[in-house]
Scaffold this active site. Sequence first.
Site, PDB file in Angstrom:
ATOM      1  CG  HIS A   1      -2.064   0.929   1.125  1.00  0.00           C
ATOM      2  ND1 HIS A   1      -1.985   2.286   1.359  1.00  0.00           N
ATOM      3  CD2 HIS A   1      -3.322   0.686   0.749  1.00  0.00           C
ATOM      4  CE1 HIS A   1      -3.167   2.833   1.146  1.00  0.00           C
ATOM      5  NE2 HIS A   1      -4.008   1.884   0.772  1.00  0.00           N
TER       6      HIS A   1
ATOM      7  CG  ASP B   1      -8.328  -4.403  -2.767  1.00  0.00           C
ATOM      8  OD1 ASP B   1      -7.550  -3.455  -2.951  1.00  0.00           O
ATOM      9  OD2 ASP B   1      -9.572  -4.288  -2.813  1.00  0.00           O
TER      10      ASP B   1
HETATM   11  C1  SDX Z   1      -6.201  -0.015  -2.951  1.00  0.00           C
HETATM   12  O1  SDX Z   1      -4.402   4.518  -2.128  1.00  0.00           O
HETATM   13  C2  SDX Z   1      -5.355   3.882  -1.486  1.00  0.00           C
HETATM   14  O2  SDX Z   1      -5.769   4.245  -0.398  1.00  0.00           O
HETATM   15  C3  SDX Z   1      -5.929   2.689  -2.222  1.00  0.00           C
HETATM   16  C4  SDX Z   1      -6.953   1.861  -1.455  1.00  0.00           C
HETATM   17  C5  SDX Z   1      -8.236   2.632  -1.216  1.00  0.00           C
HETATM   18  O3  SDX Z   1      -8.962   2.253  -0.279  1.00  0.00           O
HETATM   19  O4  SDX Z   1      -8.537   3.538  -2.039  1.00  0.00           O
HETATM   20  O5  SDX Z   1      -6.395   1.453  -0.216  1.00  0.00           O
HETATM   21  C6  SDX Z   1      -7.349   0.624  -2.242  1.00  0.00           C
HETATM   22  O6  SDX Z   1      -5.962   0.306  -4.077  1.00  0.00           O
HETATM   23  C7  SDX Z   1      -5.323  -0.974  -2.191  1.00  0.00           C
HETATM   24  C8  SDX Z   1      -4.115  -1.474  -3.038  1.00  0.00           C
HETATM   25  C9  SDX Z   1      -4.611  -2.586  -3.954  1.00  0.00           C
HETATM   26  N1  SDX Z   1      -3.569  -2.966  -4.912  1.00  0.00           N
HETATM   27  C10 SDX Z   1      -2.917  -4.144  -4.853  1.00  0.00           C
HETATM   28  O7  SDX Z   1      -3.086  -4.963  -3.949  1.00  0.00           O
HETATM   29  C11 SDX Z   1      -1.982  -4.409  -6.021  1.00  0.00           C
HETATM   30  C12 SDX Z   1      -0.635  -4.936  -5.496  1.00  0.00           C
HETATM   31  N2  SDX Z   1       0.033  -3.855  -4.766  1.00  0.00           N
HETATM   32  C13 SDX Z   1       0.800  -2.957  -5.535  1.00  0.00           C
HETATM   33  O8  SDX Z   1       0.824  -2.932  -6.876  1.00  0.00           O
HETATM   34  C14 SDX Z   1       1.429  -1.811  -4.753  1.00  0.00           C
HETATM   35  O9  SDX Z   1       1.756  -2.265  -3.509  1.00  0.00           O
HETATM   36  C15 SDX Z   1       0.587  -0.566  -4.654  1.00  0.00           C
HETATM   37  C16 SDX Z   1       0.131  -0.083  -5.984  1.00  0.00           C
HETATM   38  C17 SDX Z   1      -0.599  -0.823  -3.796  1.00  0.00           C
HETATM   39  C18 SDX Z   1       1.435   0.515  -3.974  1.00  0.00           C
HETATM   40  O10 SDX Z   1       2.429   0.832  -4.862  1.00  0.00           O
HETATM   41  P1  SDX Z   1       3.580   1.935  -4.499  1.00  0.00           P
HETATM   42  O11 SDX Z   1       3.309   2.590  -3.223  1.00  0.00           O
HETATM   43  O12 SDX Z   1       3.774   2.786  -5.694  1.00  0.00           O
HETATM   44  O13 SDX Z   1       4.803   1.029  -4.236  1.00  0.00           O
HETATM   45  P2  SDX Z   1       5.831   0.591  -5.339  1.00  0.00           P
HETATM   46  O14 SDX Z   1       5.089   0.065  -6.532  1.00  0.00           O
HETATM   47  O15 SDX Z   1       6.801   1.696  -5.542  1.00  0.00           O
HETATM   48  O16 SDX Z   1       6.548  -0.659  -4.623  1.00  0.00           O
HETATM   49  C19 SDX Z   1       7.615  -0.447  -3.708  1.00  0.00           C
HETATM   50  C20 SDX Z   1       8.403  -1.751  -3.802  1.00  0.00           C
HETATM   51  C21 SDX Z   1       8.807  -2.101  -5.233  1.00  0.00           C
HETATM   52  O17 SDX Z   1       9.964  -2.913  -5.152  1.00  0.00           O
HETATM   53  P3  SDX Z   1      11.422  -2.234  -5.478  1.00  0.00           P
HETATM   54  O18 SDX Z   1      11.287  -1.613  -6.882  1.00  0.00           O
HETATM   55  O19 SDX Z   1      11.645  -1.202  -4.408  1.00  0.00           O
HETATM   56  O20 SDX Z   1      12.370  -3.399  -5.437  1.00  0.00           O
HETATM   57  O21 SDX Z   1       7.604  -2.853  -3.352  1.00  0.00           O
HETATM   58  C22 SDX Z   1       7.359  -3.729  -4.452  1.00  0.00           C
HETATM   59  C23 SDX Z   1       7.672  -2.969  -5.711  1.00  0.00           C
HETATM   60  O22 SDX Z   1       8.107  -3.855  -6.743  1.00  0.00           O
HETATM   61  N3  SDX Z   1       5.968  -4.113  -4.357  1.00  0.00           N
HETATM   62  C24 SDX Z   1       5.496  -5.346  -4.529  1.00  0.00           C
HETATM   63  C25 SDX Z   1       4.117  -5.250  -4.292  1.00  0.00           C
HETATM   64  N4  SDX Z   1       3.797  -4.004  -4.000  1.00  0.00           N
HETATM   65  C26 SDX Z   1       4.928  -3.282  -4.049  1.00  0.00           C
HETATM   66  N5  SDX Z   1       6.115  -6.501  -4.864  1.00  0.00           N
HETATM   67  C27 SDX Z   1       5.320  -7.595  -4.942  1.00  0.00           C
HETATM   68  N6  SDX Z   1       3.979  -7.589  -4.713  1.00  0.00           N
HETATM   69  C28 SDX Z   1       3.344  -6.441  -4.395  1.00  0.00           C
HETATM   70  N7  SDX Z   1       2.044  -6.454  -4.166  1.00  0.00           N
END
Ligand code: SDX
Length: 442
Positions: free
Chosen positions: A318, A376
Site C-alpha cells: 500500500h 483487497d
Molecule cells: C487499494 O491509495 C489507497 O488508499 C488505495 C486503497 C483505497 O482504499 O482507495 O487502499 C485501495 O488500491 C489498495 C491497493 C490494492 N492494490 C494491490 O493490492 C496491487 C498490489 N500492490 C501494488 O501494486 C502496490 O503495492 C501498490 C500499488 C498498492 C502501492 O504501490 P507503491 O506505493 O507505488 O509502491 P511501489 O510500486 O513503488 O513498490 C515499492 C516496492 C517495489 O519494489 P522495489 O522496486 O523497491 O524493489 O515494493 C514492491 C515494488 O516492486 N511491491 C510489490 C508489491 N507491491 C509493491 N512486490 C510484490 N507484490 C506487491 N504487491
Amino acid sequence: MSQSATAAKSNAKDTVTVTDNASGKAVTLPVMSGTIGPKVIDIRRLYSDTGMFTYDPGFVATGSCESRITYIDGDAGVLLHRGYPIEDLAQHCDFTEVAYLLLKSELPTAAEKEKFVYDITHHTMVHEQLAMFYRGFRRDAHPMAVMCGVVGALSAFYHDSLDISDPHQRMIASYRLIAKMPTIAAWAYKYSIGQPFIYPQNGLRYAENFLHMLFATPCETFNVNPVFAKAMDKILILHADHEQNASTSTVRLAGSSGANPFACIAAGIASLWGPAHGGANEAVLTMLKQIGNKSYIGEFLKRVKDRDDATRLMGFGHRVYKNFDPRASIMRKTCHEVLGELGIKHDPLLELAMELEKIALQDDYFIQRKLYPNVDFYSGIIFQALGIPTTMFTALFAVARTTGWVTQWNEMVEDPNQKIGRPRQLYTGRTRREFVPIVRRG
Ligand code: SDX
C-alpha cells in the site's frame, strides 16, 4: 481527547528555506499545520520565486488539498472518518450511518438517520429509459465497463442536479449517486447473466436491498440471508472512503474543471477499475486460483521476487500503510465470521490466502519493503462466499466508494482555495528544431 477540525494554520515561525546551490539564492516558504498528521510546505510561490517546479511522480509526498474527511496514519495503521476510528464504525454502525457521517461531518441522531435512510431509499430507482441503456452492451461486457457508461449517462437524465454552484443540487446529485449505485451495479450483473432486472424494495435496508437486486428473481420470494446482509454492510463501510487515493483524486481533478458530479464519479469508477487499485480484489481471487494450492506458494513467491518478472502479490502493499491496513484486519475477521456462520469449515481459498500471508510476512522481500495485506486481500474471499461473481468485486468497491467520492467532490467544490487542477512537468523531449517538408525526409 479529540481535536476539533480547524482550518490549516501557518505562522511566521513555521517556515522552511530552500537554497538553490547553483545560484546561491534562498527562498523561504511557509509551513502549514493541520490538526494531526504531517505538516506541509506551501509551495504555491515556489515557481514564481525560483522558476522551478517540484517533481513527485505518483504524488508520493504531495498534498493536493486540505481535507477534513478521512485521516490515515500509515505507520500506525490508523484510519479515521471525521475523527472516528474505522474499527468503531465497523463494529457499531451500519453503512447509512457512516455515509451520513462522511457527508455531514457528524454521526446522525436517530431522527436524522431515519430521514436520511428514507431519502436515500426513495432515490434508489433509476429513470426507466436507463434500463434500455444496458441493451447496448454485450452480455459479456465487464460490469465496470457498464458502470462507467451508465453512471456517466446519468448526467443525460438528471438535468435538475447538474448545477454544481447550487448546494441543493449538489446534495440531490450526491443522494442520487449513493442511492442508485447499488441498483446500477446489480443490474449490470443481472444483464451479464441474462436475468431480468430486479427493482429496489423500499422496505429493505441499503445492503439488504443491494443483495436482493443481485440475487432475487421475479419467479419466487427471495429473502436475503441476514448474515450476508450484515457482512455486505460491513464491507461497504470498510470501502467507503480513503483520503486522496487514485480514484478519489481522479474525481477531484475531474470536478476541478466544473464537470458535473455524474461525469466525475464515472471518472472515479474508471480509475478504480485498475488492478493496482480497486481491481486488486478481483486480481487476488484470480491469483489464488492460479496458485491452486499451498505446495505452489514457494514457486509463486519466487516469481514475485524476481525483478525480471512483473508478477505481484496482489492484495499486498500500500502507498500509505507500511505496517498494516486496519481494514484488512477487520476483513480477515469478517471472513472467518461469514464462513463460520455459513458452516464452511474448510474454504480452500481462505486457507491458501492465510498460508500465503503467513509465509510472505516472514519473507525478507516483503518485510524490507513493508508490504502487508491490504483491504483487497481478503475481501474477494468473502464476496465469493456471498455468491458474488469475481467480475463484480470491483463494482461492489465502486458502490461503497461512491459515498467517499461524492463527499470529497463536495468538499472540493466548497473549498475557497479550489482551482482547476493543472500539474506541470519535467520536460526531457526535443528542443526546438526546423521543420522538414516530406519531400526532403528520409
Ligand atoms: C487499494 O491509495 C489507497 O488508499 C488505495 C486503497 C483505497 O482504499 O482507495 O487502499 C485501495 O488500491 C489498495 C491497493 C490494492 N492494490 C494491490 O493490492 C496491487 C498490489 N500492490 C501494488 O501494486 C502496490 O503495492 C501498490 C500499488 C498498492 C502501492 O504501490 P507503491 O506505493 O507505488 O509502491 P511501489 O510500486 O513503488 O513498490 C515499492 C516496492 C517495489 O519494489 P522495489 O522496486 O523497491 O524493489 O515494493 C514492491 C515494488 O516492486 N511491491 C510489490 C508489491 N507491491 C509493491 N512486490 C510484490 N507484490 C506487491 N504487491
